[in-house]
Write a protein that holds these residues in place. Structure first.
Motif, PDB file in Angstrom:
ATOM      1  N   GLN A 164       3.731  15.588 -20.307  1.00 51.79           N
ATOM      2  CA  GLN A 164       2.611  16.426 -19.877  1.00 51.79           C
ATOM      3  C   GLN A 164       3.008  17.374 -18.760  1.00 51.79           C
ATOM      4  OE1 GLN A 164      -0.431  13.338 -19.147  1.00 51.79           O
ATOM      5  NE2 GLN A 164      -1.615  14.314 -20.768  1.00 51.79           N
ATOM      6  N   PRO A 168       2.601  21.274 -23.146  1.00 59.15           N
ATOM      7  CA  PRO A 168       1.257  20.834 -23.532  1.00 59.15           C
ATOM      8  C   PRO A 168       1.366  19.575 -24.387  1.00 59.15           C
ATOM      9  CG  PRO A 168       1.555  23.187 -23.921  1.00 59.15           C
ATOM     10  CD  PRO A 168       2.909  22.633 -23.618  1.00 59.15           C
ATOM     11  N   CYS A 169       0.689  18.527 -24.025  1.00 62.72           N
ATOM     12  CA  CYS A 169       0.855  17.259 -24.745  1.00 62.72           C
ATOM     13  C   CYS A 169      -0.442  16.462 -24.715  1.00 62.72           C
ATOM     14  CB  CYS A 169       2.001  16.447 -24.121  1.00 62.72           C
ATOM     15  SG  CYS A 169       2.371  14.922 -25.005  1.00 62.72           S
ATOM     16  N   ASP A 170      -1.153  16.464 -25.833  1.00 59.67           N
ATOM     17  CA  ASP A 170      -2.353  15.643 -25.961  1.00 59.67           C
ATOM     18  C   ASP A 170      -2.058  14.325 -26.671  1.00 59.67           C
ATOM     19  OD1 ASP A 170      -4.240  17.484 -24.781  1.00 59.67           O
ATOM     20  OD2 ASP A 170      -3.972  18.722 -26.572  1.00 59.67           O
ATOM     21  N   SER A 188      -1.751   8.450 -26.150  1.00 62.65           N
ATOM     22  CA  SER A 188      -2.649   9.541 -25.822  1.00 62.65           C
ATOM     23  C   SER A 188      -3.462   9.143 -24.600  1.00 62.65           C
ATOM     24  CB  SER A 188      -3.588   9.843 -26.993  1.00 62.65           C
ATOM     25  OG  SER A 188      -4.506  10.873 -26.663  1.00 62.65           O
ATOM     26  N   GLU A 189      -4.015  10.157 -23.922  1.00 65.55           N
ATOM     27  CA  GLU A 189      -4.829   9.855 -22.754  1.00 65.55           C
ATOM     28  C   GLU A 189      -6.143   9.203 -23.155  1.00 65.55           C
ATOM     29  OE1 GLU A 189      -5.338  12.014 -18.525  1.00 65.55           O
ATOM     30  OE2 GLU A 189      -5.783  13.265 -20.263  1.00 65.55           O
ATOM     31  N   ARG A 190      -6.620   9.527 -24.346  1.00 65.80           N
ATOM     32  CA  ARG A 190      -7.899   8.985 -24.812  1.00 65.80           C
ATOM     33  C   ARG A 190      -7.749   8.416 -26.220  1.00 65.80           C
ATOM     34  NH1 ARG A 190     -11.825  10.539 -21.277  1.00 65.80           N
ATOM     35  NH2 ARG A 190     -11.383  12.316 -19.940  1.00 65.80           N
ATOM     36  N   ILE A 238     -12.952  14.208 -30.767  1.00 65.25           N
ATOM     37  CA  ILE A 238     -11.645  14.757 -30.431  1.00 65.25           C
ATOM     38  C   ILE A 238     -11.225  15.660 -31.578  1.00 65.25           C
ATOM     39  CG2 ILE A 238      -9.191  14.230 -30.151  1.00 65.25           C
ATOM     40  CD1 ILE A 238      -9.872  11.806 -28.615  1.00 65.25           C
ATOM     41  N   PHE A 241      -5.174  17.746 -33.955  1.00 66.35           N
ATOM     42  CA  PHE A 241      -4.021  18.304 -33.260  1.00 66.35           C
ATOM     43  C   PHE A 241      -3.524  19.493 -34.077  1.00 66.35           C
ATOM     44  CE2 PHE A 241      -4.111  13.721 -32.272  1.00 66.35           C
ATOM     45  CZ  PHE A 241      -4.370  13.825 -30.915  1.00 66.35           C
ATOM     46  N   SER A 263      -0.800  18.989 -29.789  1.00 65.63           N
ATOM     47  CA  SER A 263      -1.777  19.613 -28.900  1.00 65.63           C
ATOM     48  C   SER A 263      -2.961  20.105 -29.711  1.00 65.63           C
ATOM     49  CB  SER A 263      -1.134  20.791 -28.153  1.00 65.63           C
ATOM     50  OG  SER A 263      -2.114  21.529 -27.438  1.00 65.63           O
ATOM     51  N   HIS A 264      -4.136  20.122 -29.060  1.00 63.44           N
ATOM     52  CA  HIS A 264      -5.322  20.685 -29.711  1.00 63.44           C
ATOM     53  C   HIS A 264      -5.255  22.210 -29.767  1.00 63.44           C
ATOM     54  CE1 HIS A 264      -6.889  16.684 -29.549  1.00 63.44           C
ATOM     55  NE2 HIS A 264      -7.033  16.673 -28.242  1.00 63.44           N
ATOM     56  N   ASP A 265      -4.379  22.794 -28.957  1.00 63.36           N
ATOM     57  CA  ASP A 265      -4.225  24.242 -28.902  1.00 63.36           C
ATOM     58  C   ASP A 265      -3.250  24.700 -29.993  1.00 63.36           C
ATOM     59  OD1 ASP A 265      -3.778  26.898 -28.337  1.00 63.36           O
ATOM     60  OD2 ASP A 265      -3.093  26.577 -26.271  1.00 63.36           O
TER      61      ASP A 265
END
Length: 293
Positions: A164, A168-170, A188-190, A238, A241, A263-265
């Motif tokens: 992170q 960018p790292c989800d 993942s964070e969540r 969520i 990705f 990433s979501h981006d």
């Protein structure tokens, strides 16, 4: 919690050592200082600290060797060790956890982060003592509960948090393919809902089939999810990705794998991110490949 507790700070920088001791003393802890690993071993025998803050890169004896010796000695093996590591040295975190470190803290850090981490370590120690030293944390896997060792969880959290800082790292995942097993670790964070996880897992498997020496055995695939922020903090939705980077690592004809970040981006990654992940895979692949579910 703090009454009578002594913390040994092993750090070769006098300024950092003094800063850490001061922060701890303001919280009511007693402190003692060593400036290399050899001094740390000597002071551990003399002072019998309740916890050790250990820098890794030091003269005379580094923190890796000092930690290894402390954890191999029955008289000191139960003392929690918090290692201090640079943000860009993910392999150092993994090496430290391999030799027995209990937790890690990235440099630079502030006093609050340090104190919070130490409080958590004492809480974990008390919890482990109430149920046995070999207790494992139960974490949620999609559809069932499995167990994950503290060291393994810390290893993946270390890599995830370092990633992170660099890109960018989800989500961060490791797929390890062996003839008889195929663990798939997702960090993942969540918590990731099943439809989103399945979409990401399917993409990783397609990549693996294209780039690895032999197909990943689907019948041996098992997913383990590590949620760094706790499952109770997950949002209701969520998104998928939309961008991801995948790099292979091969240790032998029988053992290989894929490291992935997502990433979501949609426009999150560029060529530098691929190079970074490829280099990371070469450095930590051998250690990660030993892990089993």
């Amino acid at each position: 919690m703090r009454a009578g507790k002594t913390i040994l700070v092993v750090e070769d920088s006098q300024a950092v050592n003094a800063m850490v001791c001061r922060a701890l003393e303001l919280e009511g802890y007693k402190t003692c200082s060593a400036y290399n690993g050899e001094e740390g071993l000597t002071l551990t025998q003399a002072e019998e600290p309740d916890l050790i803050v250990m820098d890794l890169m030091m003269p005379v004896m580094d923190g890796f060797e000092a930690t290894r010796r402390l954890k191999e000695d029955p008289a000191t093996s139960s003392i929690p060790i918090l290692v201090l590591t640079a943000l860009d040295k993910v392999q150092h975190v993994i090496m430290a956890l391999d030799v027995g470190a209990d937790s890690f803290l990235n440099k630079p850090f502030n006093a609050k982060t340090l104190i919070d981490r130490i409080k958590k370590m004492f809480e974990n120690q008390a919890m482990a003592g109430s149920v046995g030293t070999d207790a494992q944390k139960a974490i949620q896997q999609v559809g069932k509960v499995i167990t994950i060792s503290r060291t393994r969880r810390q290893m993946f959290e270390a890599v995830f948090h370092a990633l992170q800082q660099a890109a960018p790292c989800d989500v961060f995942s490791v797929l390890i393919c062996r003839p008889d097993s195929a663990p798939f670790f997702v960090t993942s964070e969540r918590f990731i809902p099943e439809p989103v996880l399945e979409q990401f897992r399917a993409k990783v498997l397609r990549i693996a089939d294209r780039v690895l020496p032999s197909p990943c055995p689907r019948e041996a695939l098992r997913t383990e999810m590590i949620c760094t922020a706790g499952f109770g903090t997950s949002p209701a939705f969520i998104p998928p990705f939309r961008a991801s980077v995948h790099v292979p690592f091969c240790l032998s004809d029988a053992v290989s794998g894929v490291l992935s970040i997502g990433s979501h981006d949609r426009y999150a990654y560029d060529e530098d991110d691929f190079k970074f992940l490829f280099d990371l895979g070469a450095r930590i692949g051998p250690t990660l490949s030993k892990i089993t579910i």
